[in-house]
Design a protein around this motif. Structure first.
Motif, PDB file in Angstrom:
ATOM      1  N   SER A  67      65.429  -0.903 129.651  1.00 42.31           N
ATOM      2  CA  SER A  67      66.446  -1.834 129.153  1.00 42.31           C
ATOM      3  C   SER A  67      67.618  -1.933 130.125  1.00 42.31           C
ATOM      4  O   SER A  67      68.264  -2.985 130.243  1.00 42.31           O
ATOM      5  CB  SER A  67      66.957  -1.399 127.775  1.00 42.31           C
ATOM      6  N   LEU A 122      71.387  -4.640 125.489  1.00 40.36           N
ATOM      7  CA  LEU A 122      70.324  -4.205 126.384  1.00 40.36           C
ATOM      8  C   LEU A 122      69.111  -3.860 125.529  1.00 40.36           C
ATOM      9  O   LEU A 122      69.216  -3.069 124.600  1.00 40.36           O
ATOM     10  CB  LEU A 122      70.764  -2.983 127.189  1.00 40.36           C
ATOM     11  N   VAL A 123      67.975  -4.462 125.844  1.00 38.03           N
ATOM     12  CA  VAL A 123      66.776  -4.268 125.028  1.00 38.03           C
ATOM     13  C   VAL A 123      65.592  -3.929 125.918  1.00 38.03           C
ATOM     14  O   VAL A 123      65.318  -4.625 126.897  1.00 38.03           O
ATOM     15  CB  VAL A 123      66.437  -5.530 124.205  1.00 38.03           C
ATOM     16  N   GLY A 124      64.896  -2.843 125.576  1.00 37.52           N
ATOM     17  CA  GLY A 124      63.666  -2.469 126.249  1.00 37.52           C
ATOM     18  C   GLY A 124      62.561  -2.276 125.230  1.00 37.52           C
ATOM     19  O   GLY A 124      62.805  -1.749 124.143  1.00 37.52           O
ATOM     20  N   TYR A 176      61.744  -6.091 129.104  1.00 40.54           N
ATOM     21  CA  TYR A 176      63.177  -5.897 128.845  1.00 40.54           C
ATOM     22  C   TYR A 176      63.863  -7.253 128.891  1.00 40.54           C
ATOM     23  O   TYR A 176      63.328  -8.225 129.441  1.00 40.54           O
ATOM     24  CB  TYR A 176      63.792  -4.938 129.870  1.00 40.54           C
ATOM     25  N   ALA A 230      62.527  -9.106 125.205  1.00 38.10           N
ATOM     26  CA  ALA A 230      61.824  -7.919 125.681  1.00 38.10           C
ATOM     27  C   ALA A 230      60.453  -7.800 125.025  1.00 38.10           C
ATOM     28  O   ALA A 230      59.468  -7.425 125.672  1.00 38.10           O
ATOM     29  CB  ALA A 230      62.661  -6.672 125.398  1.00 38.10           C
ATOM     30  N   ASN A 271      64.419  -0.116 121.538  1.00 35.99           N
ATOM     31  CA  ASN A 271      65.636   0.680 121.359  1.00 35.99           C
ATOM     32  C   ASN A 271      66.584   0.129 120.298  1.00 35.99           C
ATOM     33  O   ASN A 271      67.408   0.871 119.760  1.00 35.99           O
ATOM     34  CB  ASN A 271      66.382   0.826 122.691  1.00 35.99           C
ATOM     35  N   CYS A 297      70.509   5.529 121.669  1.00 39.20           N
ATOM     36  CA  CYS A 297      70.372   4.072 121.606  1.00 39.20           C
ATOM     37  C   CYS A 297      71.704   3.399 121.280  1.00 39.20           C
ATOM     38  O   CYS A 297      71.997   2.309 121.782  1.00 39.20           O
ATOM     39  CB  CYS A 297      69.319   3.695 120.562  1.00 39.20           C
ATOM     40  N   ASN A 319      74.117   0.793 123.822  1.00 41.48           N
ATOM     41  CA  ASN A 319      74.620  -0.523 123.438  1.00 41.48           C
ATOM     42  C   ASN A 319      75.966  -0.452 122.726  1.00 41.48           C
ATOM     43  O   ASN A 319      76.268  -1.281 121.872  1.00 41.48           O
ATOM     44  CB  ASN A 319      73.587  -1.240 122.568  1.00 41.48           C
TER      45      ASN A 319
END
Length: 352
Positions: free
Chosen positions: A13, A25-27, A41, A50, A70, A119, A123
């Motif tokens: 992410s 932010l994303v993974g 991501y 993602a 996440n 997590c 973020n």
């Protein structure tokens, strides 16, 4: 194994750092038979999700696979697959579990809260901005072992080690905006850009606090192009001639009414939040930092302590202003941690 895969989701992410603001932010990782078969991501604000990237990259059938992500996201793409298990790190404060309920309603098993604290820290900018519509504010300074920001002649290059300076540029990469005061511009002529090797760079908006626009027009902050932008925060009483000079450089101006002869930090962060600035890194100088702390708008503090001694009662300290009279009233950080980078100790903590 859930934690290992979630750590992988967190790490990928971060590839979107500096490009997705004000989104999170994303993974996403897809695992089947203890093997990663897809990952994705959020690359930038307008890119595919993602989850979509992870699904498209899958090297095997998605039957009997598990998705690790996440933060709670829009899961509509999942409903069209055979993924029946989802592991989520933390809730999205806007969605607030609605997407989780959608998954459960459609027969998908959900595990929530794996590495929740990690997590949420990942973020923290997005979570704060989603709840308050004001930027997450953090400060960072480098000081000597005896607590000096610069010598009595204002020389400060360089207190930190090279490794510590790289750490600063990683901080710049994460945020929407970076702020200094006009004295820092005059004394140091900083570029306030991100300089890192081996990765795609995102430069934060350069925000300069200058009540009457008293800034040298040949300063580095006025070197403006599509990748480097500058915003000057000034008083509504700025002279029209000075305002025109600044605007000719390509910089923008945001004007505020003075309160007790000063620009009010609470007005500033409200205005920045309304302009989609989700994060603000205040880098200096000491008067600006003092005003920020006095206004109680700071969320997080980084301090780099270098094993050097300057001495001198007139040497500059990181935070100036009038200061606090009683130790019992001192600002106390919580959730404090530290790490050693090069020869420096980086101390990190939060203000409630």
């Amino acid at each position: 194994m859930d934690k290992n895969y979630m750590l992988k989701a967190i790490e990928i992410s971060k590839l979107g750092s500096g490009f997705v603001n004000p989104k999170p932010l994303v993974g996403a990782i897809i695992v089947k038979d203890s093997k990663v078969i897809g990952q994705g991501y959020l690359k930038n604000f307008d890119s595919l999700s993602a989850i979509n990237m992870a699904i498209n990259s899958a090297t095997e059938s998605l039957d009997n696979s598990t998705l690790y992500i996440n933060i709670e996201s829009d899961f509509k793409e999942l409903l069209e697959t055979n993924i029946k298990n989802v592991v989520v790190g933390t809730l999205d404060p806007i969605k607030n579990g609605q997407e989780i309920e959608t998954l459960k309603t459609n027969g998908i098993s959900v595990t929530l809260g794996i590495l929740k604290e990690e997590c949420e820290e990942l973020n923290e900018i997005y979570i704060h901005y989603s709840k308050t519509n004001t930027p997450f504010v953090f400060t960072k300074w480098a000081m000597t072992l005896d607590g000096k920001l610069a010598t009595k002649t204002y020389d400060s290059k360089w207190i930190s080690s090279d490794d510590s300076l790289k750490f600063v540029h990683h901080l710049r990469q994460q945020v929407s905006a970076i702020m200094v005061g006009e004295n820092t511009v005059k004394q140091d002529n900083p570029m306030l850009t991100t300089r890192l090797e081996g990765i795609k760079i995102s430069n934060p908006l350069r925000v300069i606090l200058s009540k009457y626009g008293d800034l040298p027009l040949d300063s580095n902050i006025f070197k403006i192009d599509k990748d480097k932008k500058t915003l000057i925060l000034c008083s509504s009483k700025i002279q029209k001639s000075k305002e025109k000079e600044i605007l000719k450089t390509g910089a923008k101006i945001l004007k505020f009414e003075e309160k007790n002869g000063h620009l009010d930090f609470k007005d500033i962060i409200t205005a920045l939040g309304n302009n989609n600035i989700d994060s603000l890194y205040i880098e200096g100088g000491s008067a600006v930092l003092a005003s920020a702390f006095e206004s109680k708008i700071v969320n997080k503090v980084y301090a780099a302590v270098a094993p050097k001694i300057i001495g001198g009662k007139n040497a500059i300290t990181p935070v100036s202003g009038n200061g606090i009279e009683k130790m019992r009233d001192a600002i106390v950080l919580n959730k404090v941690s530290h790490e050693i980078i090069g020869n420096d100790v980086i101390i990190k903590g939060y203000i409630s």
